[in-house]
Design a protein around this motif. Structure first.
Motif, short mmCIF file in Angstrom:
data_model
loop_
_atom_site.label_atom_id
_atom_site.label_comp_id
_atom_site.label_asym_id
_atom_site.label_seq_id
_atom_site.Cartn_x
_atom_site.Cartn_y
_atom_site.Cartn_z
N SER A 175 -34.22 10.97 -46.94
CA SER A 175 -33.77 12.26 -47.47
C SER A 175 -34.86 12.92 -48.31
O SER A 175 -35.51 12.29 -49.14
CB SER A 175 -32.52 12.06 -48.34
OG SER A 175 -32.18 13.26 -48.98
N ASP A 176 -35.07 14.19 -48.09
CA ASP A 176 -36.06 14.94 -48.87
C ASP A 176 -35.61 15.13 -50.31
O ASP A 176 -36.42 15.44 -51.19
CB ASP A 176 -36.32 16.31 -48.23
CG ASP A 176 -36.99 16.19 -46.88
OD1 ASP A 176 -37.68 15.17 -46.66
OD2 ASP A 176 -36.82 17.11 -46.06
N THR A 177 -34.31 14.96 -50.57
CA THR A 177 -33.81 15.18 -51.92
C THR A 177 -33.91 13.93 -52.79
O THR A 177 -33.59 13.98 -53.97
CB THR A 177 -32.33 15.62 -51.86
OG1 THR A 177 -31.55 14.59 -51.26
CG2 THR A 177 -32.19 16.90 -51.05
N THR A 178 -34.32 12.82 -52.19
CA THR A 178 -34.43 11.58 -52.96
C THR A 178 -35.74 11.58 -53.73
O THR A 178 -36.81 11.69 -53.15
CB THR A 178 -34.40 10.35 -52.02
OG1 THR A 178 -33.18 10.37 -51.31
CG2 THR A 178 -34.50 9.06 -52.82
N HIS A 179 -35.64 11.45 -55.03
CA HIS A 179 -36.85 11.44 -55.86
C HIS A 179 -37.21 9.98 -56.14
O HIS A 179 -36.73 9.38 -57.10
CB HIS A 179 -36.60 12.21 -57.15
CG HIS A 179 -36.24 13.64 -56.92
ND1 HIS A 179 -37.15 14.59 -56.50
CD2 HIS A 179 -35.05 14.29 -57.04
CE1 HIS A 179 -36.55 15.76 -56.39
NE2 HIS A 179 -35.28 15.61 -56.71
N ARG B 243 -35.18 8.05 -60.62
CA ARG B 243 -34.49 8.53 -61.82
C ARG B 243 -33.67 7.45 -62.51
O ARG B 243 -33.28 7.61 -63.67
CB ARG B 243 -33.58 9.70 -61.44
CG ARG B 243 -32.43 9.30 -60.56
CD ARG B 243 -31.58 10.50 -60.17
NE ARG B 243 -32.30 11.37 -59.25
CZ ARG B 243 -31.77 12.49 -58.73
NH1 ARG B 243 -30.56 12.87 -59.10
NH2 ARG B 243 -32.47 13.21 -57.89
N PHE B 244 -33.44 6.33 -61.81
CA PHE B 244 -32.59 5.29 -62.36
C PHE B 244 -33.36 4.03 -62.78
O PHE B 244 -32.95 3.33 -63.70
CB PHE B 244 -31.50 4.88 -61.35
CG PHE B 244 -30.65 6.03 -60.90
CD1 PHE B 244 -29.74 6.62 -61.76
CD2 PHE B 244 -30.77 6.52 -59.61
CE1 PHE B 244 -28.95 7.69 -61.35
CE2 PHE B 244 -29.99 7.58 -59.18
CZ PHE B 244 -29.08 8.16 -60.06
N ILE B 245 -34.44 3.71 -62.08
CA ILE B 245 -35.14 2.45 -62.34
C ILE B 245 -36.65 2.67 -62.46
O ILE B 245 -37.19 3.66 -61.95
CB ILE B 245 -34.88 1.41 -61.24
CG1 ILE B 245 -35.43 1.91 -59.89
CG2 ILE B 245 -33.41 1.04 -61.15
CD1 ILE B 245 -35.40 0.86 -58.80
N ASP B 246 -37.29 1.75 -63.12
CA ASP B 246 -38.75 1.67 -63.16
C ASP B 246 -39.07 0.18 -63.21
O ASP B 246 -39.02 -0.45 -64.26
CB ASP B 246 -39.31 2.40 -64.38
CG ASP B 246 -40.84 2.45 -64.36
OD1 ASP B 246 -41.45 1.76 -63.52
OD2 ASP B 246 -41.42 3.17 -65.20
N LYS B 247 -39.35 -0.40 -62.04
CA LYS B 247 -39.44 -1.85 -61.94
C LYS B 247 -40.68 -2.26 -61.16
O LYS B 247 -41.03 -1.64 -60.15
CB LYS B 247 -38.19 -2.41 -61.25
CG LYS B 247 -38.15 -3.93 -61.18
CD LYS B 247 -36.83 -4.40 -60.60
CE LYS B 247 -36.75 -5.91 -60.54
NZ LYS B 247 -36.87 -6.55 -61.87
#
Length: 220
Positions: free
Chosen positions: A124-128, A159-163
């Motif tokens: 999806s193009d909307t997935t950041h 937007r939710f994780i940085d792992k």
């Protein structure tokens, strides 16, 4: 040759002396066949990974297996596109066998719809989402079996994780250099199998395609 004691009579009146001839026993030397490459047992921690050992009698022959073969360069480049969150239908058509298997600690997938769905959200193009390769190392690249084993450290961020994650990845290919099985072992550890973990991983592989749209790929 006899190794029994040899008696020599002394020229004096003293008791006869004995000279013992000790046998020479060969030293056991391990053969190259005793040294095996076991990708499943490889452990990876951080960025220091020891190359797998192979059945070769010389260091020069052994070192060639840690060099990426020309036929494997394109395969690895496509795999990195997937891990860096840039999957496309063209990559799946070019890279994967339709009945291939994919396994990691969370999923056990078979067939295009299941393994493609694991990366399907990124179509999806909307997935950041962003993923950057921090470190990679070729552990084994062989023609027989047609296999690549490599270690990598990857950073995933949205937007939710940085792992940051480290993995040892084993890729088995067919005669056309298409993936027939890919196993991603996080931190180089064996995949969970006890207490129904294997069943839950297989169930996850079936459930994800119900919620993730995967574009149709020719031949899949």
């Amino acid at each position: 040759m006899s190794h029994s004691p040899t008696h020599r009579r002394s020229t004096s009146n003293s008791e006869p002396s004995q000279t013992h001839h000790h046998s020479i026993l060969p030293t056991a030397v391990p053969t190259p066949a005793l040294v095996e490459s076991v990708a499943g047992g490889a452990h990876y921690s951080g960025s220091n990974v020891e190359p797998l050992k192979h059945r070769h009698s010389s260091h020069d022959q052994q070192s060639t297996h840690t060099e990426l073969k020309a036929d494997h360069k394109r395969v690895l480049a496509d795999i990195r596109e997937l891990y860096e969150c840039r999957p496309t239908p063209e990559i799946f058509a070019r890279l994967w066998h339709p009945d291939a298997e994919f396994e990691d600690p969370l999923s056990k997938c078979r067939g295009f719809r299941q393994y493609a769905a694991q990366a399907g959200a990124f179509f999806s193009d909307t997935t950041h989402a962003d993923s950057g390769l921090l470190h990679t190392r070729i552990m084994s690249s062989t023609s027989c079996p047609n296999r690549i084993v490599f270690a990598q450290t990857q950073r995933y961020k949205n937007r939710f994780i940085d792992k940051t994650m480290s993995s040892v990845i084993t890729v088995d290919l067919d005669d056309q250099d298409k993936i027939i099985r890919l196993v991603d072992r996080w931190d180089g550890k064996e995949l969970p199998s006890r207490f129904g973990a294997g069943l839950l991983r297989a169930l996850n592989g079936r459930i994800v395609p119900l919620f993730v749209h995967v574009p149709q790929v020719s031949g899949a």
